[in-house]
Design a protein around this motif. Sequence first.
Motif, PDB file in Angstrom:
ATOM      1  N   GLY A  72       0.801  -1.209   0.000  1.00 35.67           N
ATOM      2  CA  GLY A  72       0.000   0.000   0.000  1.00 35.67           C
ATOM      3  C   GLY A  72       0.836   1.262   0.000  1.00 35.67           C
ATOM      4  N   GLN A 326      -4.952  -3.288  -3.005  1.00 32.17           N
ATOM      5  CA  GLN A 326      -4.383  -3.220  -1.661  1.00 32.17           C
ATOM      6  C   GLN A 326      -3.950  -1.799  -1.296  1.00 32.17           C
ATOM      7  OE1 GLN A 326      -3.103  -4.868  -4.215  1.00 32.17           O
ATOM      8  NE2 GLN A 326      -0.918  -4.425  -4.472  1.00 32.17           N
ATOM      9  N   VAL A 327      -3.800  -0.922  -2.299  1.00 35.04           N
ATOM     10  CA  VAL A 327      -3.435   0.458  -2.002  1.00 35.04           C
ATOM     11  C   VAL A 327      -4.544   1.172  -1.236  1.00 35.04           C
ATOM     12  CG1 VAL A 327      -4.356   1.572  -4.093  1.00 35.04           C
ATOM     13  CG2 VAL A 327      -2.310   2.501  -2.997  1.00 35.04           C
TER      14      VAL A 327
END
Length: 332
Positions: A72, A326-327
Motif C-alpha cells: 500500500g 491493496q493500495v
Amino acid sequence: MTHPTSKRFDRAFRLSKERILYNSTDCCVGRIHNPHKAGKMRLLTTAIGLSFFLVLGLAPFRSANAQGSESGSDGIAAIKNAAAKSSCAAIYWKNHRGFAPKSYIEGMALVFARSLCHPDRPDVAVVSQAVDTTKAKTDALAAYDQKFKQLHLNNDSTGLDTFRHSYVLLLGLGMMESSGNYCEGRDVSQCFNDADSAEAGLFQTSYGVRRVSHVLNELFQHYSQDQHGCMLDEFKGNLSCKIVKSHNPKCPDATSDVVGSGAGADWQRLTKSCPAFAAEYAAVVLRTSGGLKGEFNPVRKMQADVRPECDEMFKDVQTYVQRNPQVCAALN
C-alpha cells in the motif's frame, strides 16, 4: 469504447447506489452520518466493487508492478510519482496561472484514487451521476457538455467515466480559483464579510452552499471529527500561506484570513487545512450548484479548463487502483 473493467466497476457502483435515495433537487437524501466509516454492509459492498478490479488485460500503470503486488505505501508513492511525471503536470495553465504545484497534482490524484476505493460513498454517488443537459444552470458538467463532447469524453451514463471527468474539470477549476494553493484564503477582491458566504480553500467554495445537498454537511461533520484523511502533507509541498489585504475600496480592511465566527468560521479553517475535504466538497458542489448560475465564477465564465492530459492521468490512476486494490488500505 468503454473498457470492460469500467463496465464491471459501474455495475458494482449501481449495486452500492441502491442504498442511497435520490430526488430531483438533492441527489442524496439518504443520510449516512459518517461517509468514510461504514458498517459491515458497506464494507461488503466496497469489497464487491473492488473484486471487479482484478481483471486481466489492463494496461499497466507507469510505475506499477505488472503482477499487482506492490504494498500500500509503495502504491501511494507510485501514484504520486506517476502524477508528477504526467502530461497533466506539464501543462502551463492559461490566465497567468502557470504550472500547477506538483503537490496539487499529486494530491488530486490521491483524492481521486481513494474515492475509487469507496464507490458506495454518498459524495462519489453524487459526482458519478449521468449528466442531464437541462441542468446547465446548476451542474458544471452539463454547462461544459459541448466541451466534453468535443474531447470525446462521454458523461451520458452514471459511473466511473463521469466521476473521472468531474475530477478533470475540478482540477482545472482549482487552478483558476487558487492556482493550486491548498490554503488560499477568502477572495479579498470581493467583500464577503460573513462566515456563511466567505469563500476559502483550493476551490473557493463556501459554507453557505452546503444547503444544496445533505452530502456537503455530512462531509463537513466527518472531517470536523476526524482529520486523519485530510492529506495535508501531500497537498502542502513547498507552498506557503500568506494573509493578503483587500484592495477593494468597498472593504479596505478585509483580509484573506478567516472571517466571522461559529460553524462558518470553522468551515473556513477546515477547508484551508484539510485539502482532501476541500476537493470532495467542491466535487459535490460542482455537480449540484456549480453550473452557469452556480458557485464558481470560472465556470460561469467558462474559464476553467478541461484538459485531456489530466483525464489520461486520472485514467492511469484508475487503472493502477484496479490492478492494486491493496493500495486502498493505505489511502484510508
